[in-house]
Design an enzyme around this catalytic site. Structure first.
Site, PDB file in Angstrom:
ATOM      1  CG  HIS A  95       2.452  -2.674 -21.256  1.00  0.00           C
ATOM      2  ND1 HIS A  95       3.033  -3.763 -20.641  1.00  0.00           N
ATOM      3  CD2 HIS A  95       1.148  -2.675 -20.849  1.00  0.00           C
ATOM      4  CE1 HIS A  95       2.141  -4.388 -19.895  1.00  0.00           C
ATOM      5  NE2 HIS A  95       0.996  -3.742 -19.993  1.00  0.00           N
ATOM      6  CG  ASP A  97      -2.341  -1.206 -18.395  1.00  0.00           C
ATOM      7  OD1 ASP A  97      -1.693  -2.117 -18.936  1.00  0.00           O
ATOM      8  OD2 ASP A  97      -2.573  -1.165 -17.168  1.00  0.00           O
ATOM      9  CG  HIS A 253       2.605  -2.289 -15.893  1.00  0.00           C
ATOM     10  ND1 HIS A 253       1.945  -1.182 -16.391  1.00  0.00           N
ATOM     11  CD2 HIS A 253       1.882  -3.364 -16.290  1.00  0.00           C
ATOM     12  CE1 HIS A 253       0.871  -1.571 -17.048  1.00  0.00           C
ATOM     13  NE2 HIS A 253       0.807  -2.897 -17.013  1.00  0.00           N
ATOM     14  NE  ARG A 268      -6.040  -4.615 -17.200  1.00  0.00           N
ATOM     15  CZ  ARG A 268      -5.513  -4.080 -18.296  1.00  0.00           C
ATOM     16  NH1 ARG A 268      -4.218  -4.158 -18.534  1.00  0.00           N
ATOM     17  NH2 ARG A 268      -6.280  -3.498 -19.202  1.00  0.00           N
TER      18      ARG A 268
END
Length: 277
Positions: A95, A97, A253, A268
């Site tokens: 995907h 983000d 990723h 993150r």
């Protein structure tokens, strides 16, 4: 500063640098490398949350994430944790983000705090290289197509079903995933490099505008298989103190879930909300 490519398609590792002490000239080199390689890995960094925010600001303003609560004092940074007892990981699918947001992030920063002794790598793919490799006929078909992107993770079993088994993350509102939906071009143009890249994924793209899911699915599946061919990928192995920054506009990723019985803890931050063009 030394920059070493990770693979033929994308990715580079930056050595000999402390990001908390980098000059403006050094940051110019980093940003240029980011645009060239799309994925940057910097090891042996001792970063506090405020450092992550400062580094992220070099790329863009912070973006909220709708399903995880941020750490105390830093609402835009959240921890990605898989405990020894967990069998499902966060982000374990191909995907880019939050493509289900009207303005998805330009980039993502992921910083490793605890890593397994082996496993837990992240795969990246250049969706720009993948677009370049398509036939002229397929490029013509894709021209003008608009993808409808959903946070529901329908084809992975549903966000609520997947995420309710992740025990240590501060998840919330996972039952509302299907309410987040946004339309974006299937082929987008990078605003800084001018390169075209695929912007479609099996995880988030549920159909194309003015088409049914049944009509759309074969092409989504083809494009997902095409853009994750090995020659378009690179692989990042983590260790504590590793920071990886990637360009969501031209990559996907996949966090590999191959370390059951070991703990993995990361922080993150996503930055640079932009409307895909």
């Amino acid at each position: 500063m030394k920059i070493e490519p990770l693979a033929g398609a994308l990715g580079a590792e930056i050595r000999g640098v402390d990001l908390t002490r980098l000059t403006d000239g050094g940051w110019q080199d980093v940003v240029e490398a980011f645009l060239r390689y799309s994925v940057l890995v910097v090891r042996d960094q001792a970063l506090e949350p405020e450092d992550i925010m400062d580094i992220g600001a070099r790329f863009g303003e912070p973006c909220p994430y709708p399903f995880v609560t941020g750490i105390d004092g830093f609402p835009f940074i959240f921890e990605v944790v898989k405990e020894e007892s967990d069998t499902v990981n966060f982000g374990g699918n191909w995907h880019s983000d939050t493509t289900y947001m009207p303005k998805p992030p330009l980039g993502t920063l992921l910083y490793a705090l605890e890593t397994p002794s082996h496993g837990g790598d992240t795969l990246f793919v250049s969706t720009a290289r993948a677009y370049d490799a398509l036939s002229d006929g397929m490029k013509s078909i894709l021209r003008g197509l608009v993808g409808v992107n959903s946070a529901g993770l329908k084809h992975g079993g549903g966000r609520q079903q997947l995420h309710k088994t992740i025990s240590s993350m501060r998840l919330h509102d996972i039952e509302t995933g299907s309410q987040y939906e946004a339309e974006h071009p299937v082929v987008r143009t990078h605003p800084e490099t001018g390169r075209k890249a695929l912007y479609v994924s099996r995880s988030h793209t549920i159909r194309f505008r003015d088409m049914s899911e049944e009509e759309s699915r074969p092409l989504v599946e083809f494009l997902q298989a095409h853009q994750t061919r090995p020659e378009f990928t690179c692989r990042v192995r983590w260790s504590p103190g590793t920071l990886t920054v990637w360009d969501n506009r031209c990559t996907q990723h996949n966090a590999i879930n191959d370390y059951h019985g070991q703990r993995r803890r990361m922080r993150r931050l996503t930055v640079g909300p932009q409307t895909p063009q």
